[in-house]
Motif scaffolding. Structure first.
Motif, short mmCIF file in Angstrom:
data_model
loop_
_atom_site.label_atom_id
_atom_site.label_comp_id
_atom_site.label_asym_id
_atom_site.label_seq_id
_atom_site.Cartn_x
_atom_site.Cartn_y
_atom_site.Cartn_z
N GLY A 165 65.75 59.09 47.17
CA GLY A 165 66.14 59.19 45.77
C GLY A 165 65.01 59.26 44.78
O GLY A 165 65.25 59.34 43.57
N HIS A 166 63.76 59.26 45.25
CA HIS A 166 62.60 59.34 44.34
C HIS A 166 62.19 60.80 44.21
O HIS A 166 61.62 61.38 45.12
CB HIS A 166 61.44 58.51 44.89
N GLN A 167 62.49 61.39 43.06
CA GLN A 167 62.23 62.82 42.87
C GLN A 167 60.89 63.12 42.22
O GLN A 167 60.44 64.26 42.24
CB GLN A 167 63.35 63.43 42.02
N ASP A 168 60.24 62.12 41.63
CA ASP A 168 59.00 62.37 40.89
C ASP A 168 57.78 61.98 41.72
O ASP A 168 56.89 61.26 41.24
CB ASP A 168 59.02 61.60 39.56
N ILE A 169 57.70 62.45 42.94
CA ILE A 169 56.59 62.09 43.83
C ILE A 169 55.31 62.76 43.34
O ILE A 169 55.30 63.95 43.03
CB ILE A 169 56.87 62.51 45.28
N ARG A 170 54.21 62.00 43.30
CA ARG A 170 52.92 62.52 42.88
C ARG A 170 51.82 61.74 43.58
O ARG A 170 52.08 60.76 44.26
CB ARG A 170 52.76 62.38 41.36
N ARG A 171 50.58 62.17 43.41
CA ARG A 171 49.45 61.43 43.96
C ARG A 171 49.25 60.16 43.14
O ARG A 171 49.31 60.18 41.90
CB ARG A 171 48.19 62.29 43.90
N ALA A 172 49.03 59.05 43.80
CA ALA A 172 48.84 57.78 43.11
C ALA A 172 47.57 57.83 42.27
O ALA A 172 46.56 58.44 42.66
CB ALA A 172 48.75 56.63 44.12
N ASP A 173 47.61 57.20 41.09
CA ASP A 173 46.45 57.20 40.20
C ASP A 173 45.26 56.49 40.83
O ASP A 173 44.12 56.93 40.71
CB ASP A 173 46.81 56.55 38.87
N GLN A 174 45.54 55.38 41.49
CA GLN A 174 44.47 54.61 42.13
C GLN A 174 44.44 54.97 43.61
O GLN A 174 45.35 54.65 44.36
CB GLN A 174 44.70 53.11 41.95
N ARG A 175 43.38 55.63 44.03
CA ARG A 175 43.30 56.08 45.41
C ARG A 175 42.89 54.95 46.33
O ARG A 175 41.98 54.19 46.03
CB ARG A 175 42.29 57.23 45.53
N PRO A 176 43.56 54.80 47.48
CA PRO A 176 43.19 53.74 48.42
C PRO A 176 41.87 54.06 49.10
O PRO A 176 41.40 55.20 49.10
CB PRO A 176 44.36 53.76 49.42
N THR A 177 41.27 53.03 49.69
CA THR A 177 40.00 53.23 50.39
C THR A 177 40.17 54.07 51.64
O THR A 177 39.22 54.70 52.11
CB THR A 177 39.39 51.86 50.76
N SER A 178 41.36 54.08 52.21
CA SER A 178 41.67 54.93 53.36
C SER A 178 43.09 55.42 53.23
O SER A 178 43.92 54.81 52.55
CB SER A 178 41.50 54.15 54.68
N GLY A 179 43.39 56.54 53.89
CA GLY A 179 44.72 57.08 53.80
C GLY A 179 44.98 57.76 52.47
O GLY A 179 44.07 58.06 51.70
N ILE A 180 46.24 58.00 52.18
CA ILE A 180 46.66 58.71 50.98
C ILE A 180 47.70 57.88 50.25
O ILE A 180 48.63 57.35 50.87
CB ILE A 180 47.25 60.10 51.32
#
Length: 264
Positions: A165-180
């Motif tokens: 139900g989450h339609q507004d998927i985007r890249r997170a503002d704060q990038r993790p040290t590993s992964g996405i």
């Protein structure tokens, strides 16, 4: 069936067939970006998150969804970006409502206005006249994509979050040290495509980042989790999923099972 089109690599001049991917809209209809057969593909020199995703309108229900931009890997090593022709398709986040008024889109082929009903100023769907005690329709079956690369893992996760139900998927503002990191309204998701099980620290970092943003969080891993990570996730109520090679997230703990339940 999607049409296969010939694509000539601008680097080595080799030609091969390409079939545009089809993605499942929330309404259940397949969504397919329309390729511009008269424009040449371009080689990808560098990547940015904004250029990795496009916005495509479903021709059945009028919804706009964000999907990976069509690309093709050539045998010479070049990655080709395929040109698109549909005016409703563009970089993710770009305004695509050209009809105005928020009452839906105008189908360029039929002239009919399509799309979901406009929302009220409070952000709630317009009144449809249905009784308030009518149960919501059950979700359609999830349609995964096979996971062969880290990019596939991100795409599979985005598809699953939209299915939730989450339609507004985007890249997170704060990038993790590993992964996405992926984000939606009120949600942070971590996609770990590495071959090592996620650790206790990985789970805690996601939870702390979500707490700072006043959001819920969920973790997706290809290699699973250590015993300490699972125990810590249970105490923090962080849903844990394992992505299998079909691209289907498998719940690992009770929090994930509740999220995955048909009536969630």
């Amino acid at each position: 069936m999607p049409e296969s089109v010939p694509v000539r690599c601008p680097a080595c001049r080799r030609e091969r067939l390409y079939t545009a991917p089809r993605y499942p809209c929330a309404c259940g209809a397949p969504v397919e970006p329309r390729l511009d057969l008269h424009a040449a593909p371009t080689a990808v020199a560098h990547r940015t998150w904004e250029e990795e995703w496009i916005t495509v309108r479903c021709r059945s229900c009028g919804r706009h969804g964000q999907w990976p931009r069509p690309e093709l890997g050539c045998a010479c090593g070049a990655v080709l970006r395929l040109p698109l022709t549909d005016p409703a398709e563009g970089p993710a986040g770009e305004a695509t409502d050209r009809g105005g008024g928020g009452a839906g889109e105008v189908d360029t082929e039929t002239g009919d206005r399509t799309g979901p009903p406009a929302d009220t100023p409070e952000g709630h769907p317009a009144d449809t006249g249905r009784p308030t005690d009518t149960p919501p329709p059950s979700r359609p079956p999830f349609r995964p994509i096979a996971v062969r690369t880290a990019r596939d893992a991100v795409t599979a996760t985005a598809l699953y979050l939209r299915w939730l139900g989450h339609q507004d998927i985007r890249r997170a503002d704060q990038r993790p040290t590993s992964g996405i990191g992926l984000a939606a309204r009120g949600l942070l998701a971590h996609v770990d495509p590495s071959v090592h099980p996620a650790s206790l620290r990985d789970v805690e970092c996601l939870w702390l980042t979500a707490m700072t943003a006043s959001a819920d969080c969920v973790y997706f891993s290809l290699a699973g989790y250590t015993a300490d990570a699972r125990a810590r996730a249970d105490s923090l109520a962080v849903p844990l999923f394992v992505l299998d090679l079909t691209g289907t997230p498998q719940p690992v703990n009770a929090a994930a099972e509740r999220l995955d339940a048909p009536d969630a």
